[in-house]
Scaffold this motif. Structure first.
Motif, PDB file in Angstrom:
ATOM      1  N   CYS A 169      72.579  73.389  14.985  1.00  0.00           N
ATOM      2  CA  CYS A 169      72.438  74.717  15.687  1.00  0.00           C
ATOM      3  C   CYS A 169      70.701  74.129  15.959  1.00  0.00           C
ATOM      4  O   CYS A 169      70.021  73.388  14.638  1.00  0.00           O
ATOM      5  N   THR A 170      69.920  73.955  16.763  1.00  0.00           N
ATOM      6  CA  THR A 170      68.303  73.678  16.875  1.00  0.00           C
ATOM      7  C   THR A 170      68.010  75.359  16.778  1.00  0.00           C
ATOM      8  O   THR A 170      66.583  75.581  16.136  1.00  0.00           O
ATOM      9  N   HIS A 171      67.939  76.489  16.750  1.00  0.00           N
ATOM     10  CA  HIS A 171      67.995  77.756  16.869  1.00  0.00           C
ATOM     11  C   HIS A 171      68.963  78.753  15.642  1.00  0.00           C
ATOM     12  O   HIS A 171      70.221  78.456  16.401  1.00  0.00           O
ATOM     13  N   ILE A 172      68.695  79.442  15.515  1.00  0.00           N
ATOM     14  CA  ILE A 172      69.538  80.195  15.241  1.00  0.00           C
ATOM     15  C   ILE A 172      69.256  81.731  14.415  1.00  0.00           C
ATOM     16  O   ILE A 172      67.759  82.593  14.382  1.00  0.00           O
ATOM     17  N   VAL A 173      69.762  82.420  14.759  1.00  0.00           N
ATOM     18  CA  VAL A 173      69.295  83.962  14.727  1.00  0.00           C
ATOM     19  C   VAL A 173      70.004  84.815  14.420  1.00  0.00           C
ATOM     20  O   VAL A 173      71.239  85.312  13.804  1.00  0.00           O
ATOM     21  N   GLU A 174      69.035  85.294  13.379  1.00  0.00           N
ATOM     22  CA  GLU A 174      70.658  86.574  12.116  1.00  0.00           C
ATOM     23  C   GLU A 174      70.085  87.807  11.824  1.00  0.00           C
ATOM     24  O   GLU A 174      68.451  87.682  12.108  1.00  0.00           O
ATOM     25  N   GLU A 175      70.684  88.926  11.897  1.00  0.00           N
ATOM     26  CA  GLU A 175      70.348  89.854  12.156  1.00  0.00           C
ATOM     27  C   GLU A 175      71.275  90.821  11.820  1.00  0.00           C
ATOM     28  O   GLU A 175      72.137  90.770  11.915  1.00  0.00           O
ATOM     29  N   THR A 176      70.732  91.979  10.870  1.00  0.00           N
ATOM     30  CA  THR A 176      71.496  93.366  10.416  1.00  0.00           C
ATOM     31  C   THR A 176      71.201  94.498  11.700  1.00  0.00           C
ATOM     32  O   THR A 176      70.230  94.687  11.762  1.00  0.00           O
ATOM     33  N   TYR A 177      72.381  94.655  12.118  1.00  0.00           N
ATOM     34  CA  TYR A 177      72.671  95.623  13.115  1.00  0.00           C
ATOM     35  C   TYR A 177      73.431  97.731  12.655  1.00  0.00           C
ATOM     36  O   TYR A 177      74.676  97.262  11.744  1.00  0.00           O
ATOM     37  N   LEU A 178      72.353  98.685  12.500  1.00  0.00           N
ATOM     38  CA  LEU A 178      72.947  99.431  11.643  1.00  0.00           C
ATOM     39  C   LEU A 178      73.273 100.601  13.229  1.00  0.00           C
ATOM     40  O   LEU A 178      72.121 101.246  13.777  1.00  0.00           O
ATOM     41  N   THR A 288      73.847  83.486  14.125  1.00  0.00           N
ATOM     42  CA  THR A 288      74.102  83.235  15.871  1.00  0.00           C
ATOM     43  C   THR A 288      73.106  81.575  16.141  1.00  0.00           C
ATOM     44  O   THR A 288      72.029  82.387  16.309  1.00  0.00           O
ATOM     45  N   GLY A 289      73.628  80.798  16.442  1.00  0.00           N
ATOM     46  CA  GLY A 289      72.971  79.502  16.499  1.00  0.00           C
ATOM     47  C   GLY A 289      73.936  78.697  17.955  1.00  0.00           C
ATOM     48  O   GLY A 289      74.739  78.768  18.473  1.00  0.00           O
ATOM     49  N   VAL A 290      72.699  78.048  18.547  1.00  0.00           N
ATOM     50  CA  VAL A 290      72.656  77.590  19.771  1.00  0.00           C
ATOM     51  C   VAL A 290      72.189  75.783  19.326  1.00  0.00           C
ATOM     52  O   VAL A 290      71.823  75.361  18.872  1.00  0.00           O
ATOM     53  N   ASP A 291      72.267  74.898  20.504  1.00  0.00           N
ATOM     54  CA  ASP A 291      72.001  73.883  20.547  1.00  0.00           C
ATOM     55  C   ASP A 291      70.174  73.620  20.965  1.00  0.00           C
ATOM     56  O   ASP A 291      70.203  75.111  21.726  1.00  0.00           O
ATOM     57  N   ASP A 292      69.602  72.473  22.046  1.00  0.00           N
ATOM     58  CA  ASP A 292      68.894  72.758  22.190  1.00  0.00           C
ATOM     59  C   ASP A 292      69.020  73.449  23.945  1.00  0.00           C
ATOM     60  O   ASP A 292      67.395  73.850  24.229  1.00  0.00           O
ATOM     61  N   SER A 293      69.996  73.067  24.169  1.00  0.00           N
ATOM     62  CA  SER A 293      69.881  73.692  25.583  1.00  0.00           C
ATOM     63  C   SER A 293      70.331  75.500  25.741  1.00  0.00           C
ATOM     64  O   SER A 293      70.145  75.488  26.784  1.00  0.00           O
ATOM     65  N   GLU A 372      65.324  84.104  23.922  1.00  0.00           N
ATOM     66  CA  GLU A 372      63.485  84.516  23.294  1.00  0.00           C
ATOM     67  C   GLU A 372      63.410  82.806  22.934  1.00  0.00           C
ATOM     68  O   GLU A 372      62.381  82.699  22.619  1.00  0.00           O
ATOM     69  N   LYS A 373      64.229  82.891  21.387  1.00  0.00           N
ATOM     70  CA  LYS A 373      64.036  81.852  20.781  1.00  0.00           C
ATOM     71  C   LYS A 373      64.240  80.374  21.902  1.00  0.00           C
ATOM     72  O   LYS A 373      63.256  78.952  21.530  1.00  0.00           O
ATOM     73  N   LEU A 374      65.001  80.188  22.473  1.00  0.00           N
ATOM     74  CA  LEU A 374      64.652  79.145  23.221  1.00  0.00           C
ATOM     75  C   LEU A 374      63.737  79.225  24.535  1.00  0.00           C
ATOM     76  O   LEU A 374      64.071  78.246  25.539  1.00  0.00           O
ATOM     77  N   GLY A 375      63.252  80.206  25.170  1.00  0.00           N
ATOM     78  CA  GLY A 375      61.857  80.436  25.859  1.00  0.00           C
ATOM     79  C   GLY A 375      63.276  80.618  27.440  1.00  0.00           C
ATOM     80  O   GLY A 375      62.334  80.044  28.724  1.00  0.00           O
ATOM     81  N   GLN A 376      63.799  81.168  27.277  1.00  0.00           N
ATOM     82  CA  GLN A 376      65.344  80.965  28.624  1.00  0.00           C
ATOM     83  C   GLN A 376      65.037  82.441  28.757  1.00  0.00           C
ATOM     84  O   GLN A 376      65.137  83.376  28.362  1.00  0.00           O
ATOM     85  N   ASP A 377      65.359  82.844  30.523  1.00  0.00           N
ATOM     86  CA  ASP A 377      65.326  84.108  31.062  1.00  0.00           C
ATOM     87  C   ASP A 377      66.992  84.832  29.751  1.00  0.00           C
ATOM     88  O   ASP A 377      68.043  83.623  30.491  1.00  0.00           O
ATOM     89  N   PRO A 378      67.414  85.638  29.880  1.00  0.00           N
ATOM     90  CA  PRO A 378      68.319  86.586  28.942  1.00  0.00           C
ATOM     91  C   PRO A 378      69.334  86.304  29.927  1.00  0.00           C
ATOM     92  O   PRO A 378      70.425  85.975  29.555  1.00  0.00           O
ATOM     93  N   TRP A 379      69.482  87.023  31.045  1.00  0.00           N
ATOM     94  CA  TRP A 379      70.151  87.120  32.282  1.00  0.00           C
ATOM     95  C   TRP A 379      70.885  85.204  32.342  1.00  0.00           C
ATOM     96  O   TRP A 379      72.072  85.168  32.887  1.00  0.00           O
ATOM     97  N   GLU A 380      69.976  84.360  32.821  1.00  0.00           N
ATOM     98  CA  GLU A 380      70.554  83.251  32.917  1.00  0.00           C
ATOM     99  C   GLU A 380      70.948  82.500  31.446  1.00  0.00           C
ATOM    100  O   GLU A 380      72.010  81.616  31.367  1.00  0.00           O
TER     101      GLU A 380
END
Length: 757
Positions: A169-178, A288-293, A372-380
């Motif tokens: 992965c290029t970007h990884i987000v870790e978060e805990t939700y309550l 959750t992790g994504v590649d650079d695309s 946000e990490k990718l700099g992309q529109d969230p809906w796209e």
């Protein structure tokens, strides 16, 4: 179509039960009374966890006007209840596990005498350590609350190699939700009237979402055959899942049989708070992790659910959450695990959305953070990772193919709310506006491997009424109106021709539960199966009576007409009197299930996209919802008014889930006791604009008809609000309800004013 009164035209009708409800004339089950009726009350534990040394009832029994005082020793059958896992004592024998646990019950001539009797019951307790944290409850040091330990249920699911997936992965987000312990807050609290009848029968008038399941459980408790018990379960003043499980029914039934008199029980709000079910609080950790695309390579989830003192449907809620934490997206690898844990907190159970609300709040939070990490529109970003119609379901199961995901995505993408979203700055420097969105895939029905019967009956009654007979309950969702409209539009009957018979185990077939967004779907399917045989038989009998060929006749408003509809030839009353054998047809079938054999896996899904615009006051931290947009792909709309009502009502509950509602507990004790401290949204919180776009298209070969919408309106709103708050303030939300203090800040103009010499 966009749902409103204008676009719905003649299909927008006054609900059959509407006038009596709005005028207050309707008698709900807890409004009922009988001559000679006694008042029932339940003695509940003052401790969240304690051993019972002794129970003395002698003083209470001697009070004039007290007709019965019962404990566990007076239960003739099984001293346990629970729809799936009967682990909750009707009346506790040796231990109490939460402050709602019942220890004794009384029946007296007045509420005052009943209260005096409760105060006179002497119970000696030994207070035990409280287990109030579901994470700590799993440690070896934690007291064991049940013989099998503190874990009710574990489940897991996965595919691919998550470890190697994250490595790439290029970007990884870790978060805990309550998420919070939300309360159903129905206006009609739990209660009912219980009447002993001749021949040893018992009639139960008590709100529930599944009369047959109540009858089954009561038969076990009372030691009676099921046919000796009649359960009348409609109309109900709200439920939302909270009355799906037994509540006061065992106590009213036992007291009625012991005294031989009608007994009424009706919980106060505090009694409802302490003993009633709540939404499962969950801790959901996601990585959750994504590649650079932007393609999602790995998704790892851990869920801890607090089921409280007893099981109810805690295992099933956890399974549903596990299924829905992947949502409408594609992943290269997934690893999901979850545990539902016993604690000494209030009992958690079934609640509108059934674990999907918690799961989607976390999942959609991940999607926004990754975009946000990718700099992309969230809906796209969501479009890039959207599942395809031919893909299997979240658990790898075969599901019914639709284009619902793409349909709702496009609808929201083209909506004015999304296209016109603006910068967060407003004319007032302490007010910020923001817009956020969420994407939902929600399963209907109980899932594979869980008994999920459906069916119904049509009959021509002796008085000429067309009776539609179903084992469902009307608890505000508009079921009666929907059924009536289907009979009018699909059969040609008139309003005055129809009689709806529901919610009475002596009269109706077993149609399954009024839960899981299934009732409308199963009524539609039942009518499809019944329509041909029923109408053919009516026309055949009319043909004999009129001495006319069947092809020259048709059914219509009031009776049998000639084919052109110019002349009414025979009323339904005349037809009923003229037939030799009763015209009655019944159908019985299971809710459609996936052929993939995984317990709980769903087959039918409803899709939704939700956009929300909020205004945040950074001085107070308060969030106000200004606008909502819901695109819902659920197949044909059977009842436009009911459809809109379900989405609006569900979204109102979700606003509370996101912004204000939490049944706060401390060391197993409710700090919230009434609606003065438990803040549900009011009209001023919910008077924003709501637009609903119902997408009715289904594939040509689809045979399943309308999908359920009873829950989906409640699922996507909270994550959309969280996204909108971020757009407005730049602050991410991971805990609900949103804490106003976390959003407070001093606007620049105040900083300058204070710092000015």
């Amino acid at each position: 179509m966009a749902l409103n009164k204008t676009t719905s035209g003649g299909r927008w009708r006054i609900r059959p039960d509407g006038p009596e409800k709005v005028t207050g004339k309707l008698a709900y089950l807890t409004d009922m009374s009988r001559d000679g009726m006694l008042v029932g009350r339940v003695l509940r534990s003052p401790h969240p966890h304690a051993g019972i040394v002794s129970i003395h009832t002698e003083k209470a029994k001697r009070i004039p006007g007290v007709h019965a005082v019962i404990t566990h020793a007076d239960i003739p059958g099984m001293n346990r209840f629970g729809i799936v896992n009967p682990d909750q004592p009707v009346l506790c024998e040796d231990r109490v596990r939460y402050i709602g646990d019942a220890v004794a019950a009384v029946a007296a001539e007045t509420p005052e005498i009943a209260a005096q009797a409760l105060e006179s019951i002497e119970v000696e307790y030994v207070v035990l350590p409280v287990v109030d944290d579901p994470v700590k409850a799993q440690t070896k040091q934690a007291p064991k609350l049940h013989p099998g330990g503190n874990v009710l249920h574990r489940n897991q699911y996965g595919y691919g190699e998550v470890t190697s997936g994250f490595a790439g992965c290029t970007h990884i987000v870790e978060e805990t939700y309550l998420t919070p312990r939300q309360m159903h807050t129905y206006m009609e609290t739990e209660g009912g009237l219980f009447i002993p009848e001749e021949g040893g029968r018992l009639t139960v008038y008590s709100p529930t979402q599944h009369g047959y399941k109540d009858r089954m459980q009561l038969a076990r408790i009372l030691g009676l055959p099921e046919f000796n018990i009649r359960v009348v379960s409609s109309p109900i003043g709200g439920s939302f899942g909270g009355k799906d499980e037994l509540n006061v029914q065992p106590y009213g039934a036992l007291l009625a049989l012991v005294t031989g008199r009608p007994v009424k029980i009706h919980n106060s709000r505090w009694e409802s708070v302490r003993a009633g079910l709540k939404r499962h609080p969950m801790r959901i950790a996601m990585k959750t992790g994504v590649d650079d695309s932007g393609r999602i390579l790995a998704h790892q989830v851990s869920i801890v659910a607090d089921t409280g003192a007893y099981a109810t449907l805690g295992a099933e809620v956890l399974n549903f959450a596990i299924e829905h934490v992947t949502g409408p997206y594609r992943y290269d690898s997934v690893e999901v695990e979850g545990v539902s844990v016993y604690t000494n907190n209030g009992v958690s159970g079934e609640f509108r959305g059934f674990g999907g609300n918690q799961a989607i709040f976390a999942l959609e939070g991940q999607m926004d953070r990754l975009a946000e990490k990718l700099g992309q529109d969230p809906w796209e970003f969501r479009l890039m990772n959207m599942r395809k119609p031919e893909d299997p379901g979240p658990l790898g199961q075969t599901i019914v193919r639709t284009d619902g995901a793409m349909q709702v995505w496009k609808s929201l993408a083209g909506s004015s709310m999304w296209l016109d979203r603006q910068d967060r700055i407003t004319d007032n420097p302490w007010l910020r506006k923001g817009t956020g969105a969420a994407f939902v895939m929600h399963g209907s029905g109980l899932g594979f491997g869980i008994p999920d019967p459906a069916g119904g009956m049509l009959a021509l009654a002796e008085d000429g009424k067309i009776e539609a007979i179903f084992g469902y309950e009307e608890f505000g969702q508009g079921l009666i109106a929907t059924l009536e409209l289907m009979l009018i539009e699909q059969f040609g009957f008139g309003t005055e021709d129809i009689r709806i018979v529901i919610g009475d185990t002596d009269l109706v077939p077993h149609s399954g539960s009024s839960t899981a967004s299934r009732a409308t779907s199963m009524m539609w399917k039942s009518l499809q199966k019944l329509r041909g045989p029923f109408l053919d038989r009516m026309l055949d009998e009319a043909s004999k009576l009129l001495s006319l060929p069947t092809e020259s006749l048709r059914v219509g408003t009031g009776g049998i007409w000639n084919r052109s509809g110019e002349h009414l030839l025979l009323t339904y009353g005349q037809l009923a009197q003229g037939v030799q054998e009763e015209i009655r047809f019944q159908t019985h079938f299971p809710f459609p299930a996936s052929p993939t054999k995984r317990i709980g896996a769903h087959y039918l899904y409803t899709y939704s996209a939700v956009a929300v615009e909020v205004e945040v006051n950074v001085l107070t931290g308060r969030v106000k919802v200004l606008k909502q947009y819901h695109a819902v792909a659920a197949g044909p709309v059977m009842n436009p008014q009911g459809f809109l009502g379900q989405i609006e009502g569900g979204s109102g509950m979700a606003v509370g889930f996101a912004l204000s509602e939490d049944s706060v507990m401390d060391s197993g004790v409710y700090l919230t006791r009434n609606l003065d401290t438990y803040m549900i949204p009011t009209y001023t919180d919910l008077n924003g604009e709501i637009e609903v776009h119902a997408i009715e298209d289904l594939p040509e070969d689809d045979e399943h008809g309308p999908r359920g919408v009873g829950e989906i309106g409640s699922v996507g709103v909270a994550p959309a609000i969280a996204a909108a708050v971020y757009h407005a303030t730049g602050k991410r939300i991971s805990k609900l309800p949103i804490d106003p203090e976390s959003l407070q800040e001093v606007p620049d103009f105040l900083v300058k004013a204070v710092s000015r010499p």
